[in-house]
Scaffold this motif. Structure first.
Motif, PDB file in Angstrom:
ATOM      1  N   ILE A  63      28.675  53.663  34.997  1.00 48.16           N
ATOM      2  CA  ILE A  63      28.691  51.877  35.233  1.00 48.16           C
ATOM      3  C   ILE A  63      29.782  51.253  34.195  1.00 48.16           C
ATOM      4  N   ARG A  64      29.852  51.713  33.293  1.00 49.33           N
ATOM      5  CA  ARG A  64      30.974  51.196  32.180  1.00 49.33           C
ATOM      6  C   ARG A  64      32.043  51.440  32.756  1.00 49.33           C
ATOM      7  N   ARG A  65      32.466  52.493  33.404  1.00 53.48           N
ATOM      8  CA  ARG A  65      33.750  52.636  33.920  1.00 53.48           C
ATOM      9  C   ARG A  65      34.051  51.658  35.060  1.00 53.48           C
ATOM     10  N   CYS A  66      32.913  51.685  35.852  1.00 61.72           N
ATOM     11  CA  CYS A  66      33.114  50.848  37.092  1.00 61.72           C
ATOM     12  C   CYS A  66      33.347  49.559  36.767  1.00 61.72           C
ATOM     13  N   LEU A  67      32.847  49.030  35.682  1.00 64.33           N
ATOM     14  CA  LEU A  67      33.075  47.499  35.231  1.00 64.33           C
ATOM     15  C   LEU A  67      34.577  47.594  34.794  1.00 64.33           C
ATOM     16  N   ALA A  68      35.228  48.726  34.157  1.00 63.33           N
ATOM     17  CA  ALA A  68      36.296  48.582  33.678  1.00 63.33           C
ATOM     18  C   ALA A  68      37.272  48.477  34.758  1.00 63.33           C
ATOM     19  N   VAL A  69      37.058  49.114  35.663  1.00 59.00           N
ATOM     20  CA  VAL A  69      37.726  48.952  36.885  1.00 59.00           C
ATOM     21  C   VAL A  69      37.842  47.604  37.701  1.00 59.00           C
ATOM     22  N   LEU A  70      36.822  47.121  37.705  1.00 55.73           N
ATOM     23  CA  LEU A  70      36.412  45.806  38.126  1.00 55.73           C
ATOM     24  C   LEU A  70      37.410  44.677  37.106  1.00 55.73           C
ATOM     25  N   ARG A  71      37.331  44.916  35.963  1.00 59.22           N
ATOM     26  CA  ARG A  71      38.104  43.966  34.993  1.00 59.22           C
ATOM     27  C   ARG A  71      39.618  44.069  35.367  1.00 59.22           C
ATOM     28  N   THR A  72      39.866  45.558  35.408  1.00 53.99           N
ATOM     29  CA  THR A  72      41.421  45.772  35.799  1.00 53.99           C
ATOM     30  C   THR A  72      41.814  44.948  37.188  1.00 53.99           C
ATOM     31  N   LEU A  73      41.000  44.996  38.166  1.00 54.90           N
ATOM     32  CA  LEU A  73      41.151  44.495  39.516  1.00 54.90           C
ATOM     33  C   LEU A  73      41.053  43.000  39.143  1.00 54.90           C
ATOM     34  N   THR A  74      40.366  42.264  38.488  1.00 57.25           N
ATOM     35  CA  THR A  74      40.391  40.695  38.335  1.00 57.25           C
ATOM     36  C   THR A  74      41.779  40.385  37.893  1.00 57.25           C
ATOM     37  N   GLN A  75      42.393  41.160  37.150  1.00 54.27           N
ATOM     38  CA  GLN A  75      43.664  40.685  36.586  1.00 54.27           C
ATOM     39  C   GLN A  75      44.805  40.918  37.531  1.00 54.27           C
ATOM     40  N   THR A  76      44.662  41.162  38.714  1.00 53.14           N
ATOM     41  CA  THR A  76      45.861  41.528  39.657  1.00 53.14           C
ATOM     42  C   THR A  76      45.909  40.350  40.427  1.00 53.14           C
ATOM     43  N   GLY A  77      47.169  40.030  41.022  1.00 52.31           N
ATOM     44  CA  GLY A  77      47.368  38.839  41.841  1.00 52.31           C
ATOM     45  C   GLY A  77      46.709  38.927  43.307  1.00 52.31           C
ATOM     46  N   PRO A  78      46.853  40.197  43.887  1.00 46.60           N
ATOM     47  CA  PRO A  78      46.134  40.388  45.340  1.00 46.60           C
ATOM     48  C   PRO A  78      44.545  40.216  45.344  1.00 46.60           C
ATOM     49  N   ALA A  79      43.746  40.360  44.142  1.00 44.95           N
ATOM     50  CA  ALA A  79      42.497  40.318  43.868  1.00 44.95           C
ATOM     51  C   ALA A  79      42.079  38.904  43.977  1.00 44.95           C
ATOM     52  N   GLU A  80      42.998  37.711  43.686  1.00 43.74           N
ATOM     53  CA  GLU A  80      42.650  36.432  43.319  1.00 43.74           C
ATOM     54  C   GLU A  80      41.667  35.593  44.341  1.00 43.74           C
ATOM     55  N   PRO A  81      42.003  35.975  45.899  1.00 35.22           N
ATOM     56  CA  PRO A  81      41.307  35.311  46.823  1.00 35.22           C
ATOM     57  C   PRO A  81      39.870  35.795  46.850  1.00 35.22           C
ATOM     58  N   PHE A  82      39.705  36.977  46.291  1.00 37.55           N
ATOM     59  CA  PHE A  82      38.283  37.595  46.358  1.00 37.55           C
ATOM     60  C   PHE A  82      37.583  37.778  45.004  1.00 37.55           C
ATOM     61  N   PHE A  84      35.586  35.243  44.121  1.00 36.83           N
ATOM     62  CA  PHE A  84      34.651  34.433  44.455  1.00 36.83           C
ATOM     63  C   PHE A  84      34.538  34.324  45.794  1.00 36.83           C
ATOM     64  N   PRO A  85      33.041  34.213  46.498  1.00 33.80           N
ATOM     65  CA  PRO A  85      33.031  34.330  47.801  1.00 33.80           C
ATOM     66  C   PRO A  85      34.199  33.232  48.467  1.00 33.80           C
ATOM     67  N   VAL A  86      34.625  33.772  49.627  1.00 32.88           N
ATOM     68  CA  VAL A  86      35.806  33.191  50.432  1.00 32.88           C
ATOM     69  C   VAL A  86      35.160  32.107  50.892  1.00 32.88           C
ATOM     70  N   ASP A  87      36.138  30.844  50.847  1.00 28.03           N
ATOM     71  CA  ASP A  87      35.438  29.520  51.451  1.00 28.03           C
ATOM     72  C   ASP A  87      35.892  29.650  52.995  1.00 28.03           C
ATOM     73  N   ARG A 105      33.104  39.185  42.101  1.00 26.44           N
ATOM     74  CA  ARG A 105      31.862  38.613  41.288  1.00 26.44           C
ATOM     75  C   ARG A 105      30.420  39.206  41.839  1.00 26.44           C
ATOM     76  N   GLU A 106      30.275  39.258  43.064  1.00 24.30           N
ATOM     77  CA  GLU A 106      29.031  39.784  43.496  1.00 24.30           C
ATOM     78  C   GLU A 106      29.096  41.354  43.113  1.00 24.30           C
ATOM     79  N   ALA A 107      30.189  41.946  43.282  1.00 23.94           N
ATOM     80  CA  ALA A 107      30.079  43.366  42.973  1.00 23.94           C
ATOM     81  C   ALA A 107      29.677  43.731  41.499  1.00 23.94           C
ATOM     82  N   GLY A 108      30.255  42.765  40.516  1.00 20.97           N
ATOM     83  CA  GLY A 108      30.096  42.894  39.238  1.00 20.97           C
ATOM     84  C   GLY A 108      28.662  42.642  38.854  1.00 20.97           C
ATOM     85  N   ARG A 109      28.166  41.500  39.435  1.00 14.71           N
ATOM     86  CA  ARG A 109      26.739  41.233  39.094  1.00 14.71           C
ATOM     87  C   ARG A 109      25.633  41.953  39.415  1.00 14.71           C
TER      88      ARG A 109
END
Length: 146
Positions: A63-82, A84-87, A105-109
């Motif tokens: 689970i810690r490794r999954c959170l690390a993957v998620l942290r890495t994804l959040t720092q990429t440009g293509p992830a920005e629209p995703f 938070f929930p899409v408007d 955000r929901e995946a992380g929570r």
């Protein structure tokens, strides 16, 4: 690479000792990060999104490794629209195309909630729970990147 890394590479390109010391420094940093993880320290670097993808040292390793993957994804440009929930107003039809919309955000929570639940389990039940939550995380991320 960051701007600093590129400049460092250019400076050390002609000087083999600089290049080797940079490589050994990287190896030391990597070993230090691994040692921190083994000792229960944080995995990865802090981000502005740690409220939903920050490391939880008491969580199981997967689970810690999954959170690390998620942290890495959040720092990429293509992830920005995703992040938070899409408007639906700015992206009409988005929710019509997806059966189960998901944001980072929901995946992380969900991972954070799983880490808390895991602490209440033991034995085979804990192992099965951890495996199920990691598989669920993978499915959720696949929903986002499709």
């Amino acid at each position: 690479k960051t701007q600093d890394q590129k400049q460092s590479d250019r400076k050390g390109a002609g000087d083999p000792t600089t290049s080797n010391s940079a490589q050994s420094s990287d190896a030391v940093d990597k070993n230090a990060t691994e040692d921190e993880a083994k000792a229960g320290g944080a995995i990865g670097k802090p981000t502005e999104y740690d409220d939903f993808c920050g490391d939880i040292p008491s969580a199981p390793e997967a689970i810690r490794r999954c959170l690390a993957v998620l942290r890495t994804l959040t720092q990429t440009g293509p992830a920005e629209p995703f992040l938070f929930p899409v408007d639906p107003h700015t992206n009409p039809g988005y929710y019509d195309m997806l059966i189960r919309p998901m944001c980072l955000r929901e995946a992380g929570r969900r991972l954070q909630a799983a880490a808390k639940e895991y602490s209440k389990l033991d034995g085979d039940a804990a192992v099965r729970f951890e495996e199920a939550k990691v598989a669920e995380f993978a499915r959720n991320i696949r929903l986002i990147v499709r």
